[in-house]
Design a protein around this motif. Sequence first.
Motif, PDB file in Angstrom:
ATOM      1  N   UNK A 131      26.417  27.955 -18.475  1.00 27.75           N
ATOM      2  CA  UNK A 131      27.857  27.856 -18.792  1.00 27.75           C
ATOM      3  C   UNK A 131      28.595  26.902 -17.857  1.00 27.75           C
ATOM      4  N   UNK A 132      27.851  26.050 -17.120  1.00 27.10           N
ATOM      5  CA  UNK A 132      28.531  25.111 -16.218  1.00 27.10           C
ATOM      6  C   UNK A 132      29.331  24.083 -17.013  1.00 27.10           C
ATOM      7  N   UNK A 134      30.673  24.608 -20.005  1.00 24.17           N
ATOM      8  CA  UNK A 134      31.877  25.314 -20.477  1.00 24.17           C
ATOM      9  C   UNK A 134      32.908  25.401 -19.358  1.00 24.17           C
ATOM     10  N   UNK A 135      32.414  25.645 -18.129  1.00 23.63           N
ATOM     11  CA  UNK A 135      33.326  25.712 -16.981  1.00 23.63           C
ATOM     12  C   UNK A 135      34.036  24.376 -16.775  1.00 23.63           C
ATOM     13  N   UNK A 136      33.288  23.275 -16.903  1.00 21.46           N
ATOM     14  CA  UNK A 136      33.918  21.951 -16.776  1.00 21.46           C
ATOM     15  C   UNK A 136      35.012  21.799 -17.827  1.00 21.46           C
ATOM     16  N   UNK A 137      34.684  22.173 -19.065  1.00 15.80           N
ATOM     17  CA  UNK A 137      35.668  22.027 -20.144  1.00 15.80           C
ATOM     18  C   UNK A 137      36.909  22.867 -19.889  1.00 15.80           C
ATOM     19  N   UNK A 138      36.708  24.096 -19.396  1.00 14.44           N
ATOM     20  CA  UNK A 138      37.890  24.942 -19.171  1.00 14.44           C
ATOM     21  C   UNK A 138      38.695  24.460 -17.961  1.00 14.44           C
ATOM     22  N   UNK A 139      38.088  23.603 -17.116  1.00 12.87           N
ATOM     23  CA  UNK A 139      38.876  23.010 -16.037  1.00 12.87           C
ATOM     24  C   UNK A 139      39.475  21.675 -16.501  1.00 12.87           C
ATOM     25  N   UNK A 140      39.398  21.427 -17.811  1.00  8.53           N
ATOM     26  CA  UNK A 140      39.905  20.181 -18.404  1.00  8.53           C
ATOM     27  C   UNK A 140      39.230  18.958 -17.800  1.00  8.53           C
ATOM     28  N   UNK A 141      37.934  19.111 -17.457  1.00  2.30           N
ATOM     29  CA  UNK A 141      37.160  17.972 -16.950  1.00  2.30           C
ATOM     30  C   UNK A 141      36.229  17.523 -18.075  1.00  2.30           C
ATOM     31  N   UNK A 142      36.300  16.249 -18.414  1.00  5.23           N
ATOM     32  CA  UNK A 142      35.490  15.737 -19.517  1.00  5.23           C
ATOM     33  C   UNK A 142      34.001  15.725 -19.116  1.00  5.23           C
ATOM     34  N   UNK A 145      32.361  12.277 -19.016  1.00  3.42           N
ATOM     35  CA  UNK A 145      32.705  11.464 -17.849  1.00  3.42           C
ATOM     36  C   UNK A 145      31.976  11.986 -16.610  1.00  3.42           C
ATOM     37  N   UNK A 146      31.893  13.284 -16.511  1.00  2.00           N
ATOM     38  CA  UNK A 146      31.309  13.885 -15.312  1.00  2.00           C
ATOM     39  C   UNK A 146      29.782  13.748 -15.279  1.00  2.00           C
TER      40      UNK A 146
ATOM     41  N   UNK B  74      43.714  20.311 -23.090  1.00  2.00           N
ATOM     42  CA  UNK B  74      43.739  20.073 -21.641  1.00  2.00           C
ATOM     43  C   UNK B  74      45.010  20.576 -20.934  1.00  2.00           C
ATOM     44  N   UNK B  77      44.603  24.164 -20.508  1.00  2.00           N
ATOM     45  CA  UNK B  77      43.516  24.500 -19.591  1.00  2.00           C
ATOM     46  C   UNK B  77      43.882  24.241 -18.132  1.00  2.00           C
ATOM     47  N   UNK B  84      33.928  33.072 -14.710  1.00  2.00           N
ATOM     48  CA  UNK B  84      32.854  33.385 -15.659  1.00  2.00           C
ATOM     49  C   UNK B  84      31.976  34.512 -15.131  1.00  2.00           C
ATOM     50  N   UNK B 106      42.552  16.309 -11.345  1.00  2.00           N
ATOM     51  CA  UNK B 106      43.876  16.357 -11.971  1.00  2.00           C
ATOM     52  C   UNK B 106      45.034  16.001 -11.051  1.00  2.00           C
TER      53      UNK B 106
END
Lengths: 262, 261
Positions: A131-132, A134-142, A145-146, B74, B77, B84, B106
């Motif tokens: 789920x890492x 998913x964690x990136x996505x929920x931190x609004x990190x693409x 890109x990452x 975003x 979020x 988690x 950000x």
Amino acid sequence: MRNLFGYVGRAFIAFLGILSRIYFLFRETLVQSRIVLHDPVRRGQAGILRRIDEVGARSLPLVMTVSAFLGIAFTVLVSFQLRELGALSYLPGFVAVALLREVGPLITALIIAGRVGAAFTSRIGTMKVAEEILALETMAINPVRFLVVNRFLAMLVSLPALTVIASVTALAGGFLYGNLRLGITLDTYLRETLDVIVFKDVYSGLLKSVVFAAVIVLVGCDRGFAVEGGAEGVGRATMLAVVSSTLTIIVFDTIMTTAFYG
Amino acid sequence: MITVDNISKTYGNRKVLDGLCFSAEGRKITYVFGTSGGGKSTMLKILIGATAPDSGEVRYGDLDITALRGRSLDPYRKRIGVLFQNNALLNSLTVAENIALPIREHTALDQNIVHIMVKMKLELVGLRDFEDLYPEQLSGGMQKRVALARALALDPEVVYFDEPTSGLDPIIASVITKLIKDLNRLLGITCIVVTHAVHEAMKIADKIILLYRGKVLAEGTPQEIRESADPLVQQFITGSPDGPISFHASSKDFRDDLLVG
């Protein structure tokens, strides 16, 4: 019969699905690469040099060993045929053209698909399972890109560089055999080689390696993002990534060789 | 204020959420609990925008989260944090880098300020000396706290907790529960906790929502839930194996199933 049609149809639809995923991943990677390259802070954070070290520098021993042996084996086979024809003087040119145009780029790409492409899939796949991503996505990190951009840029630099090194190593292997077994001097070998090869032989090989680099990264990362179902899923995806990128590389290689020299 | 309005979700033939409706007030602690497979995790995934429901909507203030896709999520979020169940820390980064990640992404803050912010977040969870270690070098409870520090990195308005105490020893579990309470009482963070740990919920929740078969079975303050006359609710609270909730998950009759072969 209906089953066969159903099977072929389903496989075709699945194939189209993968193509569309890879197209969107490619587009997103280009967009995000532009962003990273234009922003000094993000460029620093992306760790592209570290990736080049990981995918490029650390692949050097394997790539050089394989291409040296391949260069020798290839020269042995070609010299055997040419000697029969009494055309041994063509040996250096023949070997150089084949290595630069075809064998160098192809074999390097296949080695890297196995060594690095597989690692991309298993790394990203493991992150997906944990789920890492998913964690990136929920931190609004693409995630592209990452995770993809630095691999993509590193491969675009590393694979052409490795290809040049592999071709030169293979040529050196060829010379070694030519010199030790057939008595061709360095002068003659170099002259014969440089007489035959043209700039197109070099840049067609490099262009191939750029395309192969994109294939390895996109297929490897896409399979990683597609992982479902734990450790078994990661294993299956890694195997699929190596199989698909090997096949894709060979198909692209044939298309490009035909386009350049057909 | 988070409003869940009539959401449904089906996986294959299994209806996981079936017209779920509830609301969670801002600056309060809301616990959602239910049996395993009762739709808690799916609900949480919908709340954080990771999965879209088949129907219904989730609103955060005036924002309809279910209408948003991809990049348009975003802004939402950036206002939430998620802890988690398996922590989901990035294993290739150190503790400090994990926490700094959303801040660097950000904000355009100077490295020194980011470093100070990381130290502050780690102090909040009591792990200031561990910033250079990698997640795998930490114990489960420490990883949980680092994950919490990361969820708090951007000073979120809401933090979602997915089973925050499962798999932890009772002392660490109490520490995490106390942290949740402090975050709410001291920093005014809205906490939505999905769990099956009834006792901690009873201790600190402002509101409890009891999920059963994809619907809300009961909701109210811990006191109201405790005093409920519904035998289903009572079985939840007491954790009794005997009661209206059967441990058999299969829908077919056992006798029929055996006789078919």
